[in-house]
Design a protein around this motif. Structure first.
Motif, PDB file in Angstrom:
ATOM      1  N   ARG A  32      15.297 -34.895 -15.024  1.00 41.68           N
ATOM      2  CA  ARG A  32      13.987 -34.947 -15.650  1.00 41.68           C
ATOM      3  C   ARG A  32      12.947 -35.421 -14.648  1.00 41.68           C
ATOM      4  O   ARG A  32      11.839 -34.902 -14.605  1.00 41.68           O
ATOM      5  CB  ARG A  32      13.998 -35.884 -16.860  1.00 41.68           C
ATOM      6  CG  ARG A  32      14.650 -35.274 -18.076  1.00 41.68           C
ATOM      7  CD  ARG A  32      14.998 -36.353 -19.066  1.00 41.68           C
ATOM      8  NE  ARG A  32      13.809 -37.068 -19.488  1.00 41.68           N
ATOM      9  CZ  ARG A  32      12.958 -36.614 -20.385  1.00 41.68           C
ATOM     10  NH1 ARG A  32      13.162 -35.448 -20.926  1.00 41.68           N
ATOM     11  NH2 ARG A  32      11.920 -37.303 -20.741  1.00 41.68           N
ATOM     12  N   VAL A  71      11.497 -16.254 -20.566  1.00 41.35           N
ATOM     13  CA  VAL A  71      12.000 -15.483 -21.696  1.00 41.35           C
ATOM     14  C   VAL A  71      11.150 -15.829 -22.916  1.00 41.35           C
ATOM     15  O   VAL A  71      11.080 -16.988 -23.319  1.00 41.35           O
ATOM     16  CB  VAL A  71      13.474 -15.823 -21.985  1.00 41.35           C
ATOM     17  CG1 VAL A  71      13.982 -15.006 -23.163  1.00 41.35           C
ATOM     18  CG2 VAL A  71      14.327 -15.592 -20.747  1.00 41.35           C
ATOM     19  N   GLY A 114      12.976 -26.673 -23.454  1.00 39.95           N
ATOM     20  CA  GLY A 114      11.987 -25.753 -22.886  1.00 39.95           C
ATOM     21  C   GLY A 114      10.547 -26.018 -23.285  1.00 39.95           C
ATOM     22  O   GLY A 114       9.707 -25.121 -23.190  1.00 39.95           O
ATOM     23  N   LYS A 115      10.246 -27.241 -23.696  1.00 46.17           N
ATOM     24  CA  LYS A 115       8.894 -27.577 -24.156  1.00 46.17           C
ATOM     25  C   LYS A 115       7.854 -27.455 -23.046  1.00 46.17           C
ATOM     26  O   LYS A 115       6.856 -26.752 -23.199  1.00 46.17           O
ATOM     27  CB  LYS A 115       8.866 -29.030 -24.687  1.00 46.17           C
ATOM     28  CG  LYS A 115       9.906 -29.341 -25.729  1.00 46.17           C
ATOM     29  CD  LYS A 115       9.891 -30.823 -26.096  1.00 46.17           C
ATOM     30  CE  LYS A 115      10.350 -31.758 -24.997  1.00 46.17           C
ATOM     31  NZ  LYS A 115      11.780 -31.681 -24.674  1.00 46.17           N
ATOM     32  N   SER A 116       8.097 -28.151 -21.945  1.00 45.50           N
ATOM     33  CA  SER A 116       7.092 -28.170 -20.862  1.00 45.50           C
ATOM     34  C   SER A 116       6.876 -26.775 -20.307  1.00 45.50           C
ATOM     35  O   SER A 116       5.735 -26.372 -20.040  1.00 45.50           O
ATOM     36  CB  SER A 116       7.534 -29.103 -19.735  1.00 45.50           C
ATOM     37  OG  SER A 116       7.837 -30.381 -20.235  1.00 45.50           O
ATOM     38  N   THR A 117       7.973 -26.042 -20.151  1.00 41.11           N
ATOM     39  CA  THR A 117       7.885 -24.683 -19.618  1.00 41.11           C
ATOM     40  C   THR A 117       7.047 -23.802 -20.543  1.00 41.11           C
ATOM     41  O   THR A 117       6.198 -23.036 -20.082  1.00 41.11           O
ATOM     42  CB  THR A 117       9.299 -24.082 -19.473  1.00 41.11           C
ATOM     43  OG1 THR A 117      10.090 -24.982 -18.706  1.00 41.11           O
ATOM     44  CG2 THR A 117       9.264 -22.733 -18.791  1.00 41.11           C
ATOM     45  N   SER A 144      15.659 -32.798 -24.735  1.00 39.73           N
ATOM     46  CA  SER A 144      15.519 -32.531 -23.308  1.00 39.73           C
ATOM     47  C   SER A 144      16.197 -31.205 -22.954  1.00 39.73           C
ATOM     48  O   SER A 144      17.323 -30.963 -23.362  1.00 39.73           O
ATOM     49  CB  SER A 144      16.156 -33.677 -22.519  1.00 39.73           C
ATOM     50  OG  SER A 144      15.954 -33.472 -21.152  1.00 39.73           O
ATOM     51  N   GLY A 145      15.497 -30.375 -22.234  1.00 43.54           N
ATOM     52  CA  GLY A 145      16.068 -29.097 -21.828  1.00 43.54           C
ATOM     53  C   GLY A 145      15.841 -27.976 -22.825  1.00 43.54           C
ATOM     54  O   GLY A 145      16.313 -26.861 -22.635  1.00 43.54           O
ATOM     55  N   GLU A 187      19.349 -22.441 -17.315  1.00 38.13           N
ATOM     56  CA  GLU A 187      19.687 -23.106 -16.052  1.00 38.13           C
ATOM     57  C   GLU A 187      21.138 -22.834 -15.659  1.00 38.13           C
ATOM     58  O   GLU A 187      21.442 -22.634 -14.485  1.00 38.13           O
ATOM     59  CB  GLU A 187      19.445 -24.616 -16.158  1.00 38.13           C
ATOM     60  CG  GLU A 187      17.955 -24.973 -16.091  1.00 38.13           C
ATOM     61  CD  GLU A 187      17.697 -26.471 -15.956  1.00 38.13           C
ATOM     62  OE1 GLU A 187      18.654 -27.266 -16.100  1.00 38.13           O
ATOM     63  OE2 GLU A 187      16.529 -26.838 -15.723  1.00 38.13           O
ATOM     64  N   ARG A 219      12.206 -32.664 -12.414  1.00 38.47           N
ATOM     65  CA  ARG A 219      11.391 -31.663 -13.070  1.00 38.47           C
ATOM     66  C   ARG A 219       9.945 -32.136 -13.172  1.00 38.47           C
ATOM     67  O   ARG A 219       9.018 -31.386 -12.956  1.00 38.47           O
ATOM     68  CB  ARG A 219      11.918 -31.428 -14.485  1.00 38.47           C
ATOM     69  CG  ARG A 219      12.493 -30.059 -14.652  1.00 38.47           C
ATOM     70  CD  ARG A 219      12.847 -29.855 -16.097  1.00 38.47           C
ATOM     71  NE  ARG A 219      14.265 -29.781 -16.283  1.00 38.47           N
ATOM     72  CZ  ARG A 219      14.876 -30.222 -17.369  1.00 38.47           C
ATOM     73  NH1 ARG A 219      14.215 -30.812 -18.336  1.00 38.47           N
ATOM     74  NH2 ARG A 219      16.155 -30.103 -17.482  1.00 38.47           N
TER      75      ARG A 219
HETATM   76  N1  ATP Z   1      11.551 -19.530 -22.068  1.00 34.82           N
HETATM   77  C1  ATP Z   1      12.144 -19.829 -20.911  1.00 34.82           C
HETATM   78  N2  ATP Z   1      12.446 -18.881 -20.016  1.00 34.82           N
HETATM   79  C2  ATP Z   1      13.050 -19.181 -18.857  1.00 34.82           C
HETATM   80  N3  ATP Z   1      13.420 -20.422 -18.493  1.00 34.82           N
HETATM   81  C3  ATP Z   1      13.151 -21.424 -19.335  1.00 34.82           C
HETATM   82  C4  ATP Z   1      12.509 -21.187 -20.594  1.00 34.82           C
HETATM   83  N4  ATP Z   1      12.388 -22.374 -21.243  1.00 34.82           N
HETATM   84  C5  ATP Z   1      12.930 -23.288 -20.433  1.00 34.82           C
HETATM   85  N5  ATP Z   1      13.383 -22.743 -19.287  1.00 34.82           N
HETATM   86  C6  ATP Z   1      14.043 -23.467 -18.187  1.00 34.82           C
HETATM   87  O1  ATP Z   1      14.804 -24.486 -18.792  1.00 34.82           O
HETATM   88  C7  ATP Z   1      14.701 -25.706 -18.095  1.00 34.82           C
HETATM   89  C8  ATP Z   1      14.267 -26.807 -19.025  1.00 34.82           C
HETATM   90  O2  ATP Z   1      12.973 -26.547 -19.507  1.00 34.82           O
HETATM   91  P1  ATP Z   1      11.854 -27.679 -19.675  1.00 34.82           P
HETATM   92  O3  ATP Z   1      11.790 -28.544 -18.479  1.00 34.82           O
HETATM   93  O4  ATP Z   1      10.624 -26.980 -20.103  1.00 34.82           O
HETATM   94  O5  ATP Z   1      12.463 -28.509 -20.888  1.00 34.82           O
HETATM   95  P2  ATP Z   1      11.828 -29.722 -21.685  1.00 34.82           P
HETATM   96  O6  ATP Z   1      12.034 -29.437 -23.117  1.00 34.82           O
HETATM   97  O7  ATP Z   1      10.429 -29.960 -21.217  1.00 34.82           O
HETATM   98  O8  ATP Z   1      12.777 -30.926 -21.259  1.00 34.82           O
HETATM   99  P3  ATP Z   1      12.416 -32.477 -21.019  1.00 34.82           P
HETATM  100  O9  ATP Z   1      12.286 -33.099 -22.382  1.00 34.82           O
HETATM  101  O10 ATP Z   1      13.609 -32.992 -20.285  1.00 34.82           O
HETATM  102  O11 ATP Z   1      11.153 -32.544 -20.232  1.00 34.82           O
HETATM  103  C9  ATP Z   1      13.764 -25.450 -16.940  1.00 34.82           C
HETATM  104  O12 ATP Z   1      14.534 -25.244 -15.781  1.00 34.82           O
HETATM  105  C10 ATP Z   1      13.036 -24.176 -17.304  1.00 34.82           C
HETATM  106  O13 ATP Z   1      12.708 -23.429 -16.179  1.00 34.82           O
END
Ligand code: ATP
Ligand code: MG
Length: 333
Positions: A323, A24, A67-70, A64-65, A262, A326
């Motif tokens: 985490r 998204v 969506g940074k890595s994504t 956390s969660g 999620e 992931r």
């Molecule tokens: N823009 C998006 N569209 C669809 N799904 C998303 C999006 N952003 C995040 N997600 C989903 O949300 C979940 C968490 O995202 P992500 O792992 O990127 O978070 P993070 O900020 O890196 O968390 P952490 O600090 O725990 O590593 C994942 O399952 C990912 O697929």
């Protein structure tokens, strides 16, 4: 031959995986894209002119969660104008890795080399390792080095080591022959790094993946629920689109955008398993129950007084495991 039950599980698995691959595009992502493009094309112009000014970078900060890595993975993989690390190709415009723990100078350097495709023996000094890193960055013509989980730099136990790493990152950005921009992503603790090192702060611009709220994101989250349900071949019950349900969803996800997604996917899975045609409140409640193992009184989709529930705490007992899971999934094969 699969039994009917196996076939059903297989079909559901396929649908869920397709949903997990969706992305998204949100306002923060657009901001990230715009800033990254500005740095990228600035650097390209410099390379064309043979002028290697010091490079700048970006820090994506969120809980956390969020969506940074994504978002960063998406940014790199969907960019029409980036050569990623690939077999048989020397040039790699961006190189991405997760900060190892403990984040010592040697350990981080070692991970960088590995990410660059040059694993070496562990018994080298950090001086040699970082010299190799800089050489390989230049050989591969790498413009950006991305370090995920960068909050791990800020661990008091390794404070002096951390300063060494930060100094090394700065020198990579300031390298006269081949400067490389640093992209960091990590949890809010990462901000402390900037307070500690103003020189780094001046060169790296933060983008906050802030918590979502009903006021600013309620409308778009509602449409995300509809889109995902539709993609999962489900209708939605009217109650799902009511303001209160969207508020419950945001609260259940402890205000983190990625966790909202999620939970939506989890609810769709529940509905598909129960062979329903429409997505209902009970599917969200089941998804939350399955994820946290909590009693109905603590379920934000069932409880009268859902705002009093500390969803973050219920999620966080599982968070570490999650985490790690992931992280494993994100590591390149
Ligand atoms: N823009 C998006 N569209 C669809 N799904 C998303 C999006 N952003 C995040 N997600 C989903 O949300 C979940 C968490 O995202 P992500 O792992 O990127 O978070 P993070 O900020 O890196 O968390 P952490 O600090 O725990 O590593 C994942 O399952 C990912 O697929
Ligand atoms: Mg992450």
């Amino acid at each position: 031959m699969m039994t009917p039950a196996q076939q059903k599980a297989f079909d559901i698995g396929q649908k869920i995986m397709a949903l997990q691959r969706r992305f998204v595009t949100h306002a923060r992502y657009r901001e990230l894209e715009a800033k990254f493009d500005a740095l990228l094309y600035h650097r390209r112009a410099g390379i064309e002119l043979g002028q290697h000014h010091e490079a700048h970078g970006i820090a994506v900060i969120g809980r956390s969660g969020s969506g940074k890595s994504t978002a960063i993975r998406r940014l790199f993989s969907r960019h029409s104008d980036l050569q990623l690390l690939a077999d048989g190709v020397v040039r790699a415009d961006v190189v991405s890795l997760t900060v190892p723990s403990p984040a010592t100078l040697k350990h981080v350097g070692h991970s960088c080399l590995q990410a660059l495709g040059y694993p070496i023996r562990r018994d080298r000094t950090s001086g040699i390792i970082w010299e190799l890193v800089q050489n390989h960055l230049r050989q591969r013509q790498t413009m950006f080095l991305h370090l995920d989980e960068a909050q791990d730099f800020y661990s008091s136990r390794f404070r002096s080591e951390m300063q060494d790493v930060v100094n090394t990152l700065k020198s990579i950005m300031q390298n006269r022959i081949w400067p490389v921009g640093i992209i960091l992503s990590g949890m809010p603790g990462l901000m402390d790094l900037f307070d500690l090192d103003t020189q780094l702060a001046r060169r790296i611009e933060p983008i906050h993946f802030a918590p979502v709220s009903y006021t600013s994101d309620g409308k778009s989250i509602r449409s995300v629920v509809e889109q995902y349900a539709h993609a999962g071949c489900l209708g939605v019950e009217a109650i799902i689109l009511q303001a209160e349900t969207v508020r419950r969803l945001i609260h259940a996800a402890s205000d983190e955008f990625g966790l909202v997604i999620e939970i939506i996917i989890g609810a769709i899975e529940e509905a598909l398993v129960a062979e329903r045609k429409t997505l209902g409140l009970r599917d969200f409640a089941s998804a939350f129950r399955r994820r946290t193992g909590c009693i109905d009184g603590l379920n934000p989709f069932l409880s009268e007084d859902f705002l009093a529930i500390n969803a973050g705490k219920l999620l966080s007992s599982l968070e570490r495991e999650d985490r790690n899971w992931r992280r494993k999934r994100e590591e390149p094969a």
